[in-house]
Design an enzyme around this catalytic site. Structure first.
Site, PDB file in Angstrom:
ATOM      1  N   VAL A   1       0.839  -1.196   0.000  1.00 14.23           N
ATOM      2  CA  VAL A   1       0.000   0.000   0.000  1.00 14.23           C
ATOM      3  C   VAL A   1       0.877   1.250   0.000  1.00 14.23           C
ATOM      4  O   VAL A   1       1.693   1.454   0.897  1.00 14.23           O
ATOM      5  CB  VAL A   1      -0.952   0.016   1.211  1.00 14.23           C
ATOM      6  CG1 VAL A   1      -1.813   1.283   1.192  1.00 14.23           C
ATOM      7  CG2 VAL A   1      -1.832  -1.227   1.211  1.00 14.23           C
ATOM      8  N   LYS A   2       0.686   2.073  -1.013  1.00 15.84           N
ATOM      9  CA  LYS A   2       1.487   3.282  -1.185  1.00 15.84           C
ATOM     10  C   LYS A   2       0.754   4.460  -0.542  1.00 15.84           C
ATOM     11  O   LYS A   2      -0.383   4.777  -0.899  1.00 15.84           O
ATOM     12  CB  LYS A   2       1.702   3.526  -2.679  1.00 15.84           C
ATOM     13  CG  LYS A   2       2.898   4.369  -3.045  1.00 15.84           C
ATOM     14  CD  LYS A   2       3.060   4.349  -4.566  1.00 15.84           C
ATOM     15  CE  LYS A   2       4.255   5.166  -5.007  1.00 15.84           C
ATOM     16  NZ  LYS A   2       4.326   5.199  -6.499  1.00 15.84           N
TER      17      LYS A   2
END
Length: 217
Positions: free
Chosen positions: A86-87
């Site tokens: 997850v960025k």
């Protein structure tokens, strides 16, 4: 050093994968839009398509900028595929979200990092990767590679597990310099990876070998 490709183009990802040196993919909303990928369902499907091509981590970026929104999006993204990272943007709510994800075993990539202080906060919150944007710093006459060196020193001082992911890599020499100063990962266009193949002496040497072979047959 891990090689990631920074794109949403499936053909380029396949080409890098076929080269045998690809370790992962980074993407963002701009890269998705460039490929004409629009709409939530299409974007989510595209992330899965990418995961089905590569063996390594695939960074998928949240759009929300509030804590609750980032948590909701991040949990949804992490459930798409076990390769998803997850960025999360380097903002106050983003640091909170990184800590939340870290406590729950969800891997994260802290993006839009432009200072050593930001990188320190990301590591303290438990980010899996931190993404300093070296090319964008170069664009404003600031040495992006010096930032990589600073982060490397700080992380080594305190044995942080967070990996330095040199982002906004523009060309092959960025890759070489990042390798010299100890970046754990680099992410850039396919051209920055393929550029490592090229040297005029290799070309001239191969040409001579082939010419000599033809003379003897």
């Amino acid at each position: 050093m891990k090689f990631f490709i920074d794109t949403a183009n499936l053909d380029q990802i396949k080409e890098a994968q076929d080269l045998g040196v690809l370790d992962g993919v980074t993407t963002n909303p701009s890269l998705m839009a460039k490929e004409g990928i629009k709409g939530k369902n299409n974007i989510l499907k595209h992330y899965v398509d990418i995961c089905n091509i590569v063996d390594g981590d695939v960074s998928a970026e949240v759009i929300a900028t509030d804590f609750e929104g980032m948590v909701k999006e991040g949990e949804e993204l992490s459930e798409l595929h076990n390769q998803i990272v997850v960025k999360v943007p380097m903002i106050k709510e983003g640091v909170k979200a990184i800590k939340y994800f870290s406590d729950r075993g969800i891997r994260t990539n802290c993006t839009l990092v432009f200072s050593a202080g930001q990188a320190l906060l990301a590591a303290k919150a438990g980010a899996t990767y931190v993404s300093p944007f070296i090319g964008r710093l170069d664009d404003i006459s600031t040495d992006g590679l010096e930032l990589i060196s600073d982060i490397r020193l700080i992380y080594d001082n305190y044995d942080f597990d967070t990996q330095i992911l040199a982002a906004s890599v523009r060309h092959t020499m960025h890759v070489i310099h990042c390798a010299k100063i100890g970046a754990d990962v680099m992410t850039g266009p396919l051209s920055s990876i393929e550029g490592l193949l090229k040297h005029p002496l290799t070309d001239s040497g191969l040409k001579q070998f082939l010419e000599d072979y033809k003379k003897g047959n």
